[in-house]
Design an enzyme around this catalytic site. Structure first.
Site, PDB file in Angstrom:
ATOM      1  N   HIS A 238       1.131  -1.216   0.197  1.00  0.00           N
ATOM      2  CA  HIS A 238       0.041   0.228  -0.020  1.00  0.00           C
ATOM      3  C   HIS A 238       0.587   1.044   0.278  1.00  0.00           C
ATOM      4  O   HIS A 238       0.509   2.140  -0.271  1.00  0.00           O
ATOM      5  CB  HIS A 238      -0.975  -0.123   0.931  1.00  0.00           C
ATOM      6  CG  HIS A 238      -1.958  -0.787   0.942  1.00  0.00           C
ATOM      7  ND1 HIS A 238      -3.522  -1.266   1.026  1.00  0.00           N
ATOM      8  CD2 HIS A 238      -1.977  -2.294   1.282  1.00  0.00           C
ATOM      9  CE1 HIS A 238      -4.058  -2.001   1.187  1.00  0.00           C
ATOM     10  NE2 HIS A 238      -3.029  -3.169   1.438  1.00  0.00           N
TER      11      HIS A 238
ATOM     12  N   ASP B 214      -6.535   5.049   2.606  1.00  0.00           N
ATOM     13  CA  ASP B 214      -6.561   3.732   2.854  1.00  0.00           C
ATOM     14  C   ASP B 214      -7.731   3.274   2.783  1.00  0.00           C
ATOM     15  O   ASP B 214      -8.354   3.743   3.493  1.00  0.00           O
ATOM     16  CB  ASP B 214      -5.582   3.124   2.892  1.00  0.00           C
ATOM     17  CG  ASP B 214      -5.094   1.697   2.221  1.00  0.00           C
ATOM     18  OD1 ASP B 214      -3.853   1.191   1.976  1.00  0.00           O
ATOM     19  OD2 ASP B 214      -5.506   1.128   2.545  1.00  0.00           O
TER      20      ASP B 214
END
Ligand code: UDP
Length: 483
Positions: free
Chosen positions: A22, A134
């Protein structure tokens, strides 16, 4: 338009989940926005900041004047009930005790809520134009709403898996099959995509994880949209499907990895190579074009000894040159290399224990194929490098990604993994490894696959150049959120 004022500088705050898969694309994304005139701020914790600082500095040195910074948020692990220094999921994903890993994963997810107050204070004082946070930070939508800051979601995966997951959730076809290994077509999804129940992460809605994922979805619905690391030409049917039925507001701006252009930037991705990058490239220089297979399973999967032994034997049997990245489970320390293996493959094979400079290896002309766990970043990096792949999904959404490669793009050969097993994967025999690697490297079909892969790489590059689909989508995003 029509105004004499120069456009105002867009300020974007990026907040990646603390996992390499990520953080790496988020850093690429922040660099991309800066290079298009925005000011980028990346939020992270003290330990992760150490890994991110070097690639950011390398980028700033190459591009003086561009604005990109890291801001550190406090994450007191011990106070939050986590072990000291547990600021990244790689802290516990190598643990081969599945129950302990599940427990830690949930604990880690819920601990991130601690960031909410810090985020609110920051949004209140800096008033950025938008927040790209996120998917695993569902509380971020509400935090941003308080200060009228649009919150965008970044999943880190492509349209294909997002659409697949949506169709599975709506139709639940897995509940209608007689056995968990029985293949079925995913209803409504274009392309008659075949999968089995064993290959999907079946998350019980009543479990803690299920409840968390519901929260993730709800926050996404309330968000201002989704930013996707993909390019239109890679998965046009699924980009269209997503925008029509799942989330109307989405912008695709990838592949993000191609924005790391120079040696230093590519070498710095993840910033923890366990090998001298120059030595690694010299080794590749000594090999014939297209002759080396690169084997890596990303930053989370970590195989048990019995599986590593099979990979070693399969590679030895097929006799090809290879670079193999080994990330081992902890608690599984006994010797795993076949006796004399390293001696026998000397000069032919390179084992990297830990972290490899992946994009440098994939982009090298000697690399001819990629054995991948189908993590979305790896898959896109393979696409951008024009490589055919051996698909070996392990967990998460990787089986969906495999279907994109094998059933839609037809640039890969499946190694034959049948079951979703988080971190350690389904067991694959040496014969299957040998067969899939041979199949992807040589033969008439291999040439056709390679041809398709090379075409996709060209499309990937064109997508990010001026006038390309990702370039234009980023323009639209910047225009919309600057105004
Ligand atoms: N990566 C790397 N070196 C390694 C392992 C991984 O540079 O030894 C990078 C890889 O290039 C990719 C990311 O880490 O950008 C992994 O993300 P992916 O989505 O492929 O898989 P995950 O780690 O999330 O399972």
């Amino acid at each position: 338009m029509g105004s004499d004022h120069p456009p105002r500088k867009l300020h974007v705050i990026f907040f990646p989940f603390m996992a390499d898969g990520h953080m790496i694309p988020t850093v690429d994304m922040a660099k991309l926005f800066s290079s298009r005139g925005a000011k980028s701020t990346i939020l992270t914790t003290p330990l992760n900041a150490k890994f991110l600082q070097k690639p950011i500095d390398a980028f700033k040195n190459l591009n003086p004047g561009l604005e990109i910074d890291i801001m550190i948020f406090d994450f007191p692990c011990v106070q939050l009930g986590l072990p000291e220094g547990c600021e990244n999921i790689d802290f516990f994903t190598g643990d081969n005790n599945a129950d302990r890993q599940d427990h830690m994963t949930l604990k880690f997810f819920s601990s991130t809520r601690f960031f909410k107050d810090q985020l609110e204070k920051l949004l209140q004082t800096t008033r950025p134009d938008c927040l790209i946070a996120d998917m695993f930070f569902p509380w971020a939508t509400e935090a941003a709403e308080k200060f009228n800051v649009p919150r965008l979601v970044f999943h880190g995966v492509g349209y294909f898996s997002l659409c697949s997951i949506y169709c599975m959730r709506v139709h639940n076809p897995q509940n209608t099959v007689a056995s968990s290994c029985e293949p079925f077509v995913i209803p409504d999804l274009p392309g008659n995509i075949v999968i089995s129940k064993d290959q999907i992460a079946d998350c019980d809605g009543e479990s803690e994880m299920g409840k968390f994922m519901t929260e993730v979805r709800e926050s996404e619905v309330k968000s201002s949209g989704v930013v996707v690391n993909s390019f239109y030409e890679l998965e046009p049917d699924y980009a269209d499907f997503y925008k029509s039925f799942v989330q109307k507001r989405s912008w695709h701006i990838g592949p993000l990895s191609v924005y790391s252009r120079g040696f230093e930037e590519k070498a710095g991705r993840g910033n923890k190579a366990s090998i001298d990058e120059v030595e690694c490239l010299k080794w590749l220089d000594s090999k014939k074009p297209g002759s080396v297979i690169y084997i890596s399973f990303g930053s989370v999967a970590s195989f048990k000894n019995e599986q590593l032994i099979e990979i070693a034997a399969g590679l030895e049997a097929c006799g090809t040159s290879f670079i193999w990245v080994v990330r081992k489970s902890t608690g599984d320390e006994e010797e795993w290399l076949l006796e004399g293996f390293e001696e026998r493959v000397k000069g032919k094979g390179m084992i990297i224990r830990g972290w490899a400079p992946q994009v440098l290896i994939l982009d090298h002309q000697a690399t001819g194929g990629f054995v991948t766990h189908c993590g979305w970043n790896s898959l896109l990096e393979g696409v951008a490098a024009g490589l055919p792949m051996v698909t070996w999904p392990v967990g998460a959404e990787q089986f969906y990604n495999e279907k994109l490669v094998t059933q839609v793009l037809r640039t890969g050969v499946s190694v034959g993994a049948k079951k979703h097993v988080r971190s350690t994967g389904d067991f694959i025999s040496r014969e299957k490894v040998d067969k899939a690697v041979r199949e992807v490297l040589a033969g008439e079909e291999a040439e056709e696959r390679r041809g398709r892969a090379k075409k996709l790489a060209k499309m990937a590059k064109a997508a990010v150049e001026e006038g390309g689909s990702s370039f234009n989508d980023l323009n639209s995003f910047i225009e919309e959120f600057s105004s």
